[in-house]
Design an enzyme around this catalytic site. Structure first.
Site, mmCIF file in Angstrom:
data_model
loop_
_atom_site.group_PDB
_atom_site.id
_atom_site.type_symbol
_atom_site.label_atom_id
_atom_site.label_comp_id
_atom_site.label_asym_id
_atom_site.label_seq_id
_atom_site.Cartn_x
_atom_site.Cartn_y
_atom_site.Cartn_z
ATOM 1 N N SER A 142 5.150 -10.221 3.488
ATOM 2 C CA SER A 142 4.041 -9.824 4.346
ATOM 3 C C SER A 142 3.824 -10.935 5.361
ATOM 4 C CB SER A 142 2.778 -9.659 3.487
ATOM 5 O OG SER A 142 1.633 -9.695 4.301
ATOM 6 N N GLN B 43 -0.385 4.481 2.819
ATOM 7 C CA GLN B 43 -0.136 4.801 4.233
ATOM 8 C C GLN B 43 1.040 5.792 4.340
ATOM 9 O OE1 GLN B 43 -0.111 2.029 7.743
ATOM 10 N NE2 GLN B 43 2.057 1.885 7.301
ATOM 11 N N ARG C 161 1.131 -11.960 6.155
ATOM 12 C CA ARG C 161 0.009 -12.743 5.634
ATOM 13 C C ARG C 161 0.461 -13.890 4.738
ATOM 14 N NH1 ARG C 161 -5.017 -9.208 5.190
ATOM 15 N NH2 ARG C 161 -4.564 -7.544 6.657
ATOM 16 N N LYS D 39 5.549 -0.761 0.687
ATOM 17 C CA LYS D 39 4.489 -1.706 0.306
ATOM 18 C C LYS D 39 3.142 -1.065 0.649
ATOM 19 C CE LYS D 39 2.886 -6.299 1.422
ATOM 20 N NZ LYS D 39 2.023 -5.871 2.511
ATOM 21 N N HIS E 220 10.237 -5.818 7.891
ATOM 22 C CA HIS E 220 10.405 -4.952 9.070
ATOM 23 C C HIS E 220 11.886 -4.815 9.416
ATOM 24 C CE1 HIS E 220 6.280 -6.677 9.838
ATOM 25 N NE2 HIS E 220 6.031 -5.388 9.960
ATOM 26 N N MET F 166 3.169 -3.396 13.972
ATOM 27 C CA MET F 166 2.129 -4.108 14.714
ATOM 28 C C MET F 166 2.613 -5.523 15.034
ATOM 29 S SD MET F 166 -1.518 -2.713 13.438
ATOM 30 C CE MET F 166 -1.702 -3.717 12.003
ATOM 31 N N HIS G 258 8.924 -9.616 10.110
ATOM 32 C CA HIS G 258 9.596 -10.431 9.086
ATOM 33 C C HIS G 258 10.702 -9.592 8.465
ATOM 34 C CE1 HIS G 258 7.341 -8.016 6.249
ATOM 35 N NE2 HIS G 258 6.214 -8.353 6.868
HETATM 36 O O1 PAF Z 1 2.097 -0.466 8.948
HETATM 37 C C1 PAF Z 1 1.782 -0.840 10.089
HETATM 38 O O2 PAF Z 1 2.269 -1.841 10.600
HETATM 39 C C2 PAF Z 1 0.766 -0.028 10.874
HETATM 40 O O3 PAF Z 1 -0.187 0.521 10.040
HETATM 41 C C3 PAF Z 1 1.422 1.067 11.760
HETATM 42 C C4 PAF Z 1 2.114 2.113 10.912
HETATM 43 C C5 PAF Z 1 2.404 0.439 12.721
HETATM 44 C C6 PAF Z 1 0.339 1.777 12.582
HETATM 45 O O4 PAF Z 1 -0.352 0.890 13.399
#
Ligand code: PAF
Length: 278
Positions: A186, A154, A188, A150, A37, A30, A34
């Site tokens: 994060s 999910q 955040r 993290k 990612h 999204m 950082h």
């Molecule tokens: O982890 C995330 O950044 C989001 O939940 C994802 C997997 C890109 C879905 O919007």
């Protein structure tokens, strides 16, 4: 790195690459990228011929409008950070590009795992996340897709999702990247004062304490002890010790699926999550 805004265009470019027998790695994000990612993208770079990254702030996974409105949008900085690592950066130009004009959401059956832990505090979050991930995975049809551990819950839900929608994409979970004091990386963290950023190291400290010393305590005892360590520094939403596969409650440490310790809490109004598995 090529910036693409239309699903159709991405699909046709990837079709060509697949015809050339190239393997494809996909990192959905999204944005507000950082080093966490970047570690996912680097892993994809190592393992696949072509790397696709997407940046899409998915409205359906936010249960608070304020959170969606305040979500950082830093496309320029994000592009610079990853341009040498990514072949195609997919940034849908509108919400309709992903969901179509009518935005009809699916309701997936994950067997209840989506309502535990984070799901309890963020109603609808995982269904919204699963909807966008299923659209993106179906679009990219990559060999592998990379997710950070993290967001462990999910990751487990996305594993289930690929089975439900019959996708061959292998879901790869990548280790949590931490700051030098142990705080999980994060976007955040940027909203915290330096003092809070230091103090929040107590999260990883207490989760590591559980990992190291669990055998001396019952589950309830150590859960209370670790919560007390954090309380006063952060406002604890939950600290739960669960089965690492089903995320259900466990009764003893010799749990055959492994142990998953999950934390969520706030400091300076910023919500942080972290976990440890053993
Ligand atoms: O982890 C995330 O950044 C989001 O939940 C994802 C997997 C890109 C879905 O919007």
């Amino acid at each position: 790195m090529e910036l693409i805004q239309k699903s159709k265009e991405l699909k046709s470019l990837l079709k060509q690459k697949k015809e050339e027998n190239k393997t494809i790695g996909f990192v959905p994000t999204m944005g507000a990228l950082h080093s966490g990612h970047v570690s996912l993208i680097e892993r994809a770079r190592k393992e696949c011929d072509i790397v696709v990254c997407s940046i899409f702030v998915n409205p359906t996974q936010f249960n608070e409008k304020n959170d969606l409105d305040n979500y950082p949008r830093t496309l320029e900085a994000d592009s610079i950070l990853i341009e040498s690592l990514v072949d195609f950066l997919f940034v849908p130009h509108s919400v309709e590009e992903i969901y179509g004009a009518n935005m009809i959401l699916k309701e997936f059956d994950f067997g209840g795992i989506e309502n535990e832990l984070e799901g309890k505090f963020r109603p609808g979050h995982f269904q919204g996340m699963a909807n966008v991930v299923s659209i993106l995975l179906n679009l990219v049809q990559s060999d592998k897709a990379y997710f950070g551990l993290k967001d462990y819950q999910q990751f487990k839900i996305v594993e289930k999702l690929t089975k439900l929608i019959n996708l061959d994409t292998k879901i790869v979970g990548c280790p949590i990247v931490r700051e030098s004091n142990g705080l999980a990386r994060s976007s955040r963290n940027e909203r915290l004062s330096q003092q809070a950023r230091e103090a929040a190291a107590v999260i990883h400290f207490s989760l590591s304490y559980i990992h190291l010393f669990h055998s001396y305590f019952t589950i309830d005892e150590i859960q209370k002890k670790a919560t007390q360590m954090i309380q006063g520094i952060l406002e604890v939403e939950y600290l739960e010790i669960r089965d690492a596969e089903t995320l259900g409650k466990i009764t003893d440490w010799n749990n055959e699926n492994g142990v998953f310790v999950s934390f969520a809490g706030t400091i300076e109004g910023v919500r942080l999550i972290d976990n440890i598995c053993f």
